[in-house]
Design a protein around this motif. Structure first.
Motif, PDB file in Angstrom:
ATOM      1  N   SER A  17       0.861  -1.179   0.000  1.00 28.65           N
ATOM      2  CA  SER A  17       0.000   0.000   0.000  1.00 28.65           C
ATOM      3  C   SER A  17       0.898   1.230   0.000  1.00 28.65           C
ATOM      4  N   PRO A  62      -5.031   1.523  -2.837  1.00 29.18           N
ATOM      5  CA  PRO A  62      -4.251   0.372  -2.401  1.00 29.18           C
ATOM      6  C   PRO A  62      -3.676  -0.362  -3.606  1.00 29.18           C
ATOM      7  N   ALA A  98      -4.331  -4.860  -2.925  1.00 30.40           N
ATOM      8  CA  ALA A  98      -5.763  -5.161  -2.893  1.00 30.40           C
ATOM      9  C   ALA A  98      -6.368  -5.092  -4.291  1.00 30.40           C
ATOM     10  N   ARG A  99      -5.910  -4.171  -5.114  1.00 27.67           N
ATOM     11  CA  ARG A  99      -6.415  -4.071  -6.480  1.00 27.67           C
ATOM     12  C   ARG A  99      -5.980  -5.282  -7.304  1.00 27.67           C
ATOM     13  N   ALA A 111      -5.287  -8.282  -6.098  1.00 31.74           N
ATOM     14  CA  ALA A 111      -6.054  -9.426  -5.607  1.00 31.74           C
ATOM     15  C   ALA A 111      -7.483  -9.406  -6.147  1.00 31.74           C
ATOM     16  N   GLY A 112      -8.080  -8.242  -6.224  1.00 30.74           N
ATOM     17  CA  GLY A 112      -9.435  -8.132  -6.757  1.00 30.74           C
ATOM     18  C   GLY A 112      -9.507  -8.519  -8.218  1.00 30.74           C
ATOM     19  N   LEU A 159       0.095 -12.017   2.320  1.00 24.29           N
ATOM     20  CA  LEU A 159      -0.932 -11.505   1.417  1.00 24.29           C
ATOM     21  C   LEU A 159      -0.904 -12.228   0.074  1.00 24.29           C
ATOM     22  N   GLN A 161      -2.751 -15.374   0.627  1.00 21.18           N
ATOM     23  CA  GLN A 161      -4.194 -15.175   0.730  1.00 21.18           C
ATOM     24  C   GLN A 161      -4.844 -14.965  -0.633  1.00 21.18           C
ATOM     25  N   MET A 162      -4.126 -14.340  -1.567  1.00 21.74           N
ATOM     26  CA  MET A 162      -4.701 -14.119  -2.890  1.00 21.74           C
ATOM     27  C   MET A 162      -4.512 -15.322  -3.808  1.00 21.74           C
TER      28      MET A 162
END
Length: 289
Positions: free
Chosen positions: A70, A79, A82-83, A85-86, A132, A135-136
């Motif tokens: 981040s 972020p 997060a982008r 991962a999305g 992270l 997690q993704m």
């Protein structure tokens, strides 16, 4: 020389549907003549593909994140991870029920060093990037030179704590601190398709770490590919070598991705995902030049 094909001992991401195997042993010393599966390890039979229904494998990749999960320096900045991962989750949803398509994501290295998070992780805790990534559902990552900035023991703690994906560096000779944590290559099986992944790390800055020996990447790949290629439908190299020998941005030693590609027989690998020198290539899709 012989390598072992062994299960990757870490939890799988529930959404990616990937079976992960890794190669164990030394790929730097001599040509690999045999890859022996561990007891109980077997590869699935290849699934026949109809000409009118080819399998579509979509590859996402990231490199040189340098811990910047981040932009903490600017509160209004979007972020970063997060982008990513999305985007990955959305593409997975689209092909979840399609037997003829899949999505894999890889990193070409330098995940850990270069952000404010390093200060928090430099003590007894592990770096959050690997957590992270796990997690993704990252498929695999190459080992970057800066991933070793705080030493092999610290990298080992971060990998052992959080990395539920293989970390790859075929041209890194076996090292006691990283035993069982860094592998020459991985074999991922997704919807019946066998994807071989080879990691290469740059010899640049190796002199700063006398306990590590980084071999010539071109010779190492020549050692490994003839034995690995028959096991795979697709072969991908995750390269933390840099773009080319004369590239700026970081020191390139022995070979860059251009020299690597030029040294390989046609069709030996399908894709090289590169990092290290921070060049942006094919930003809007594959470009012929």
């Amino acid at each position: 020389a012989t390598l072992r094909l062994t299960p990757f001992d870490a939890p799988s991401h529930p959404a990616d549907g990937i079976a992960r195997l890794v190669l164990a042993g030394d790929a730097t010393a001599a040509p690999i003549e045999t890859i022996l599966p561990d007891s109980g390890v077997s590869l699935p039979s290849r699934i026949p593909r109809r000409p009118d229904r080819p399998f579509r494998l979509r590859i996402l990749h990231i490199n040189d994140l340098h811990g910047r999960i981040s932009q903490v320096e600017h509160p209004d900045s979007p972020p970063i991870l997060a982008r990513v991962a999305g985007r990955l989750a959305e593409l997975r949803r689209r092909c979840h029920n399609d037997p003829d398509s899949a999505v894999l994501m890889f990193s070409a290295g330098d995940e850990l060093a270069g952000s404010a998070f390093d200060e928090a992780a430099a003590g007894p805790v592990a770096h959050p990037v690997y957590y992270l990534y796990s997690q993704m559902g990252l498929g695999a990552a190459a080992l970057g030179n800066h991933d070793l900035d705080l030493g092999p023991a610290w990298l080992a703690r971060s990998a052992r704590s959080y990395a539920h994906f293989p970390i790859l560096a075929a041209n890194l000779a076996p090292c006691a601190d990283l035993a069982g944590l860094v592998h020459p290559a991985a074999l991922l099986v997704v919807k019946g398709v066998r994807v071989g992944i080879v990691g290469l790390t740059t010899p640049a800055q190796a002199h700063k770490r006398p306990q590590l020996r980084v071999a010539d990447p071109l010779q190492t790949l020549r050692n490994l590919l003839p034995a690995l290629r028959p096991l795979c439908d697709v072969v991908i190299v995750l390269s933390h070598l840099g773009l080319r020998l004369e590239a700026s941005g970081a020191s390139v030693v022995a070979a860059g991705d251009v020299e690597l590609a030029q040294s390989l027989p046609r069709g030996a690998v399908h894709l090289i995902v590169g990092g290290h020198t921070h060049h942006a290539l094919n930003a809007d899709g594959l470009e012929a030049d």
